[in-house]
Design a protein around this motif. Sequence first.
Motif, short mmCIF file in Angstrom:
data_model
loop_
_atom_site.label_atom_id
_atom_site.label_comp_id
_atom_site.label_asym_id
_atom_site.label_seq_id
_atom_site.Cartn_x
_atom_site.Cartn_y
_atom_site.Cartn_z
N LYS A 288 -1.66 55.32 -14.02
CA LYS A 288 -2.59 56.31 -13.46
C LYS A 288 -2.66 56.29 -11.94
N ILE A 289 -2.33 55.15 -11.32
CA ILE A 289 -2.50 55.04 -9.87
C ILE A 289 -1.18 54.70 -9.18
N THR A 290 -0.66 53.52 -9.44
CA THR A 290 0.45 52.99 -8.64
C THR A 290 1.66 53.91 -8.64
N HIS A 291 2.17 54.24 -9.82
CA HIS A 291 3.40 55.03 -9.89
C HIS A 291 3.20 56.49 -9.48
N PRO A 292 2.17 57.19 -9.97
CA PRO A 292 2.01 58.58 -9.52
C PRO A 292 1.86 58.70 -8.00
N ASN A 293 1.11 57.79 -7.41
CA ASN A 293 0.93 57.85 -5.96
C ASN A 293 2.25 57.66 -5.22
N ARG A 294 2.99 56.63 -5.61
CA ARG A 294 4.25 56.34 -4.92
C ARG A 294 5.23 57.50 -5.07
N ILE A 295 5.31 58.04 -6.27
CA ILE A 295 6.24 59.14 -6.54
C ILE A 295 5.90 60.34 -5.66
N LYS A 296 4.64 60.69 -5.61
CA LYS A 296 4.23 61.89 -4.87
C LYS A 296 4.39 61.71 -3.37
N ILE A 297 3.83 60.62 -2.83
CA ILE A 297 3.80 60.44 -1.38
C ILE A 297 5.21 60.26 -0.82
N ARG A 298 5.97 59.36 -1.42
CA ARG A 298 7.31 59.11 -0.90
C ARG A 298 8.22 60.32 -1.07
N GLY A 299 8.04 61.03 -2.18
CA GLY A 299 8.87 62.21 -2.40
C GLY A 299 8.72 63.23 -1.30
N ILE A 300 7.48 63.46 -0.86
CA ILE A 300 7.23 64.44 0.21
C ILE A 300 7.87 63.98 1.52
N ARG A 301 7.68 62.73 1.88
CA ARG A 301 8.23 62.24 3.15
C ARG A 301 9.76 62.18 3.11
N GLN A 302 10.31 61.76 1.98
CA GLN A 302 11.77 61.65 1.87
C GLN A 302 12.45 63.01 2.02
N ASP A 303 11.82 64.06 1.51
CA ASP A 303 12.40 65.40 1.67
C ASP A 303 12.49 65.77 3.15
N ILE A 304 11.48 65.38 3.92
CA ILE A 304 11.48 65.66 5.36
C ILE A 304 12.59 64.88 6.05
N LEU A 305 12.69 63.59 5.73
CA LEU A 305 13.72 62.76 6.35
C LEU A 305 15.12 63.27 6.00
N MET A 306 15.34 63.57 4.73
CA MET A 306 16.68 63.97 4.29
C MET A 306 17.12 65.27 4.95
N ALA A 307 16.22 66.21 5.12
CA ALA A 307 16.58 67.48 5.77
C ALA A 307 17.09 67.23 7.18
#
Length: 718
Positions: A288-307
């Motif tokens: 409910k906390i650890t995995h959903p948070n990590r998936i969401k937050i890192r996914g957003i930042r990684q898309d920015i970095l990768m672009a």
Amino acid sequence: MKRLITVLLLVITGFFSRMHADEGMWLLPLIEKLNIGKMTELGLKLTAEDIYSINKASLKDAIVIFGGGCTGEIVSAQGLLLTNHHCGYGQIQNHSSVEHDYLKDGFWAMTKEEELPNPGLSVTFLIRVEDVTAQVLAAVKDGMSENDRNTAINEARMAIQRKATEGTWYSATVSSFYNGNQFYLFVYERYNDVRLVGAPPSSIGKFGFDTDNWEWPRHTGDFSVFRVYTGPDGKPAPYSKDNIPLKPKHYLPVSIKDLNKGDFAMILGYPGRTMRYYTSYEVDELLKITHPNRIKIRGIRQDILMADMQADPKINIQYASKYSNSSNYWKYSIGQKAGLERLNVKAKKEETENQFNKWVNADAGRKEKYGEALSLIKNATEKRAEYANAQQYISECFSQGCEILQLSQIASALITAMKSGDQKRLSDLSDNIKKNIAESFYKDYNAPTDKKAVKAMMKLYRDDVPSKFHPDFYVNIVDKKFKGDIDKFVDDMFARSVLSDQAKLIAFLDKPNQKILENDPVYLTSNSISKISTEVSNNLRQYDQDLTRGRRLWMAALMEMTPDKTQYPDANSTMRLTYGQVLDYDPRDGVTYKYYTTLKGVMEKYKPGDYEFDVPQKQIDLYNRKVYGRYASPKGFLPVCFTTNNDITGGNSGSPVINGNGELIGLAFDGNWEAMSGDVAFEPDLQRTIVVDIRYVLWVMDIYAGARHLVDEMTVVM
């Protein structure tokens, strides 16, 4: 007939028991007592003392902690070391530039003089392990509070560590096992001169990148090569051109013999962390906390970095290691969350808890001793949930997600120096910052990329986290001065801060001004975040005592409840051994995965120009001409990777996979997608370790890269 059926049942039972992974990451001093019989049955030809000994050279003397979170192994009498490409990725990236892009093109030192030093990189050898449980717990009394208990334990640990290292250059750590029920002393020797010797291009070393990460079939040549150096006297020493290659106590011979299904395989390494004894309440927190948070937050930042990385070769080099470090456990969380749900792990934990409740309530003595274990864990986990959620958002969004905020530490140090009135202290600090800041921060920093990420992270935090956990800069600055516009706030912060640009910072250091720094927007924002972070951490800590006590009682109860089962300790970054076999597996109905992959599979995945699946032209040419040398399988193909049923986790990356004769057959580098829940609940039918075959490693070195001299250093067994 009955006798025949009985014999057949025994044979079938024995066969299928061998097809299951042997669960457990075992302490080396206990192998003789707990494991050697089963290991010998599976094909081990060595004794327990050949694996771990304090009286003679043994396998453990060839295994190192590589850096801070991987494993490596010594493979020559001259200190040559192998680990994973992703373990050496930071060093490879650090030496890369647009002109010399070792990430893209690879690197090979053809002489020792060409090997590249790596400040800050070390390797650590294990000297010995000792059970010190009785000494650590000697001062612990019944009825002690958790604080008093921890104080007594920590005082004992410090005394044991001091005594173990007196008169030596060793370091020592007393580590907790079984949630504080047992303690072992580990004595180490660290070497700080570790040089980069070779690395394949990322199109080999990271072939498949994120798409193939945690997946099988796999075709990644995940290895890099280093060398350990000592002072002229053979002792650990900082880097010097006068240093000499390490003369190890033991190094691993390398086997290029063919591998077959069922072959014995063991792994020695430093697994980081498992949570096999988690309760259903802690699994619920992960889901409910650890995995959903990590998936969401890192996914957003990684898309920015990768672009930005794909748009500019320089930014790609600057952010390659940062992106890789982030994405690895982003995908891990995706896989583990799905695995925990698919395999219904929470319900399985609840079954164990129901058994415990029946067992503990059946005896008054047990109830008095262990009765509160589950309620302590349940209450602490549930009550701390909102603080755990806020803390993770603070860490992911601000501490890790906004690079520029890291520089506030420099501002704090400068302000402290200016307040002291000590001009020499200020001058020395300024000179040190000027000397080191480029290499330590700005070399791999792109402000426009970070600005995009900061905007996204600050918006996400405000949207997702309850307002009571918002740092006050949102209201006091963003709302009052910028009418709630985070984009304008961030633009202003980057424009006005003396920390956002190397040239601006150096100019400021030439004429430091305390008032300017105290009003710097990066410094003010960071202080605002620090205040709420401290508040959240303090609230979290109020549940630590109950959680620690509950976990200790729960673990002790499990061991007492199932006395016939040997409970292995969770991984905790200490050296462990796991054993099993080279095996295929059935990931789902109607599908069987072979235990090996080949160079043909690399070519089948090849996508010209694709950043994940491109292949070097030279590798294509060698494949087309079938130039495999002595590294080909007798079956006619060049092996790339294989799977075993060993029990590993993060930290085992780079660990040697060793056959029954003590010879290196591959490097462990990943687990498989179907068993991503394995850190919490071992899945014997599915759990697999993904290994790069040593024959592929040597082929890349020798035939692809032309670094035959490195292979010639090794003892190659054919």
